[in-house]
Design a protein around this motif. Sequence first.
Motif, mmCIF file in Angstrom:
data_model
loop_
_atom_site.group_PDB
_atom_site.id
_atom_site.type_symbol
_atom_site.label_atom_id
_atom_site.label_comp_id
_atom_site.label_asym_id
_atom_site.label_seq_id
_atom_site.Cartn_x
_atom_site.Cartn_y
_atom_site.Cartn_z
ATOM 1 N N PHE A 1 0.829 -1.199 0.000
ATOM 2 C CA PHE A 1 0.000 0.000 0.000
ATOM 3 C C PHE A 1 0.873 1.262 0.000
ATOM 4 C CE2 PHE A 1 -2.594 -3.328 1.871
ATOM 5 C CZ PHE A 1 -3.682 -3.261 1.034
ATOM 6 N N GLY A 2 0.404 2.252 -0.755
ATOM 7 C CA GLY A 2 1.128 3.511 -0.859
ATOM 8 C C GLY A 2 2.069 3.554 -2.048
ATOM 9 N N TYR A 3 2.193 2.442 -2.775
ATOM 10 C CA TYR A 3 3.024 2.390 -3.977
ATOM 11 C C TYR A 3 2.108 2.390 -5.193
ATOM 12 C CZ TYR A 3 7.038 1.582 -1.023
ATOM 13 O OH TYR A 3 8.029 1.736 -0.092
ATOM 14 N N PRO A 4 2.645 2.582 -6.417
ATOM 15 C CA PRO A 4 1.794 2.769 -7.592
ATOM 16 C C PRO A 4 0.725 1.697 -7.822
ATOM 17 C CG PRO A 4 4.022 3.391 -8.138
ATOM 18 C CD PRO A 4 4.072 2.791 -6.745
ATOM 19 N N ALA A 5 1.002 0.435 -7.526
ATOM 20 C CA ALA A 5 0.005 -0.608 -7.778
ATOM 21 C C ALA A 5 -1.154 -0.559 -6.781
ATOM 22 C CB ALA A 5 0.664 -1.976 -7.735
ATOM 23 N N CYS A 6 -0.927 -0.037 -5.589
ATOM 24 C CA CYS A 6 -1.950 0.087 -4.530
ATOM 25 C C CYS A 6 -1.818 1.463 -3.879
ATOM 26 C CB CYS A 6 -1.765 -0.990 -3.471
ATOM 27 S SG CYS A 6 -1.876 -2.669 -4.048
ATOM 28 N N PRO A 7 -2.155 2.520 -4.597
ATOM 29 C CA PRO A 7 -1.861 3.865 -4.095
ATOM 30 C C PRO A 7 -2.692 4.318 -2.894
ATOM 31 C CG PRO A 7 -3.097 3.994 -6.144
ATOM 32 C CD PRO A 7 -2.764 2.544 -5.926
ATOM 33 N N LEU B 1 -3.854 4.376 0.592
ATOM 34 C CA LEU B 1 -3.537 3.859 1.924
ATOM 35 C C LEU B 1 -4.794 3.466 2.692
ATOM 36 C CD1 LEU B 1 -0.625 6.146 3.152
ATOM 37 C CD2 LEU B 1 -0.520 3.727 2.548
ATOM 38 N N GLU B 2 -5.936 4.046 2.337
ATOM 39 C CA GLU B 2 -7.182 3.694 3.018
ATOM 40 C C GLU B 2 -7.494 2.211 2.880
ATOM 41 O OE1 GLU B 2 -7.008 6.295 0.823
ATOM 42 O OE2 GLU B 2 -7.049 7.939 2.264
ATOM 43 N N ASP B 3 -7.043 1.595 1.786
ATOM 44 C CA ASP B 3 -7.275 0.164 1.580
ATOM 45 C C ASP B 3 -6.518 -0.687 2.598
ATOM 46 O OD1 ASP B 3 -9.022 0.615 -0.512
ATOM 47 O OD2 ASP B 3 -7.461 0.465 -2.036
ATOM 48 N N ARG B 4 -5.461 -0.138 3.164
ATOM 49 C CA ARG B 4 -4.703 -0.865 4.184
ATOM 50 C C ARG B 4 -5.604 -1.212 5.372
ATOM 51 N NH1 ARG B 4 0.586 1.718 5.377
ATOM 52 N NH2 ARG B 4 1.455 0.026 4.153
ATOM 53 N N ALA B 5 -6.536 -0.326 5.694
ATOM 54 C CA ALA B 5 -7.439 -0.563 6.824
ATOM 55 C C ALA B 5 -8.255 -1.837 6.616
ATOM 56 C CB ALA B 5 -8.351 0.642 7.036
ATOM 57 N N LYS B 6 -8.616 -2.138 5.372
ATOM 58 C CA LYS B 6 -9.359 -3.369 5.084
ATOM 59 C C LYS B 6 -8.504 -4.598 5.393
ATOM 60 C CE LYS B 6 -11.782 -0.982 1.390
ATOM 61 N NZ LYS B 6 -11.892 -0.835 -0.062
ATOM 62 N N LEU B 7 -7.246 -4.567 4.966
ATOM 63 C CA LEU B 7 -6.347 -5.689 5.231
ATOM 64 C C LEU B 7 -6.092 -5.839 6.724
ATOM 65 C CD1 LEU B 7 -4.585 -7.928 4.003
ATOM 66 C CD2 LEU B 7 -2.723 -6.275 3.908
ATOM 67 N N VAL B 8 -5.884 -4.726 7.401
ATOM 68 C CA VAL B 8 -5.658 -4.757 8.853
ATOM 69 C C VAL B 8 -6.886 -5.337 9.558
ATOM 70 C CG1 VAL B 8 -5.405 -3.259 10.879
ATOM 71 C CG2 VAL B 8 -3.894 -2.979 8.914
ATOM 72 N N ASP C 1 3.278 -4.646 5.338
ATOM 73 C CA ASP C 1 2.202 -5.502 4.893
ATOM 74 C C ASP C 1 2.229 -5.528 3.372
ATOM 75 O OD1 ASP C 1 1.266 -3.000 4.200
ATOM 76 O OD2 ASP C 1 -0.517 -3.086 5.433
ATOM 77 N N ALA C 2 1.550 -6.493 2.798
ATOM 78 C CA ALA C 2 1.518 -6.585 1.342
ATOM 79 C C ALA C 2 0.442 -7.566 0.917
ATOM 80 C CB ALA C 2 2.868 -7.048 0.793
ATOM 81 N N LEU C 3 0.021 -7.423 -0.312
ATOM 82 C CA LEU C 3 -0.817 -8.414 -0.964
ATOM 83 C C LEU C 3 0.122 -9.201 -1.870
ATOM 84 C CD1 LEU C 3 -3.784 -6.110 -2.005
ATOM 85 C CD2 LEU C 3 -3.709 -7.685 -0.070
ATOM 86 N N GLU D 1 1.043 -14.155 -14.479
ATOM 87 C CA GLU D 1 1.005 -12.860 -15.163
ATOM 88 C C GLU D 1 1.031 -11.684 -14.195
ATOM 89 O OE1 GLU D 1 -2.153 -12.696 -18.019
ATOM 90 O OE2 GLU D 1 -1.670 -14.687 -18.793
ATOM 91 N N ALA D 2 1.123 -11.924 -12.891
ATOM 92 C CA ALA D 2 1.170 -10.837 -11.916
ATOM 93 C C ALA D 2 2.545 -10.180 -11.987
ATOM 94 C CB ALA D 2 0.905 -11.368 -10.510
ATOM 95 N N LYS D 3 2.578 -8.947 -12.455
ATOM 96 C CA LYS D 3 3.818 -8.183 -12.580
ATOM 97 C C LYS D 3 3.582 -6.787 -12.041
ATOM 98 C CE LYS D 3 6.024 -11.398 -14.802
ATOM 99 N NZ LYS D 3 6.951 -12.224 -14.046
ATOM 100 N N TYR D 4 4.656 -6.108 -11.678
ATOM 101 C CA TYR D 4 4.531 -4.747 -11.194
ATOM 102 C C TYR D 4 4.181 -3.783 -12.307
ATOM 103 C CZ TYR D 4 6.610 -6.619 -6.995
ATOM 104 O OH TYR D 4 6.850 -7.372 -5.899
ATOM 105 N N PHE D 5 4.802 -3.980 -13.445
ATOM 106 C CA PHE D 5 4.557 -3.115 -14.595
ATOM 107 C C PHE D 5 4.330 -3.999 -15.801
ATOM 108 C CE2 PHE D 5 7.533 -0.979 -11.733
ATOM 109 C CZ PHE D 5 6.773 0.122 -11.389
ATOM 110 N N ASN D 6 3.233 -3.792 -16.494
ATOM 111 C CA ASN D 6 2.926 -4.572 -17.692
ATOM 112 C C ASN D 6 3.501 -3.882 -18.909
ATOM 113 O OD1 ASN D 6 1.508 -6.591 -16.380
ATOM 114 N ND2 ASN D 6 -0.407 -5.451 -16.466
ATOM 115 N N ALA D 7 4.242 -4.628 -19.691
ATOM 116 C CA ALA D 7 4.791 -4.092 -20.941
ATOM 117 C C ALA D 7 3.811 -4.453 -22.054
ATOM 118 C CB ALA D 7 6.163 -4.678 -21.198
#
Length: 116
Positions: free
Chosen positions: A61-67, A69-76, A101-103, A109-115
């Motif tokens: 959370f907080g990085y480009p794929a999961c920008p 931070l409010e979504d972190r509360a769901k995981l917590v 934390d992380a998903l 096919e799960a990649k950080y950046f799709n070309a």
Amino acid sequence: MFARNAYRDYLELHGLSVQLTEALAEYWHSRVRDELGFGGEDGDLDGMLRDQAYRGSRYSFGYPACPDLEDRAKLVGLLRPERIGVHLPEELQLHPEQSTDALVVHHPEAKYFNAS
């Protein structure tokens, strides 16, 4: 150290702790790939760093794929990290400071950046 104005010592220790936290997260991600039976597909270190030559991704959370931070509360809410002394205050940054934390998604096919 920070309160004692030992800023250099504080910053060096802080930098080390940040790097160790990231290394531990990478270690656990690698261990999960091994236990799922496809750790042997990992490429060499250069390919892993440059081309993500391994299966799956670890999204934080907080990085480009999961920008958001409010979504972190769901995981917590699901994981309840307070059981191990980790808390999520109003600013949505985990405490203690180097908690992470992380998903983790292991689809091929799960990649950080799709070309595309």
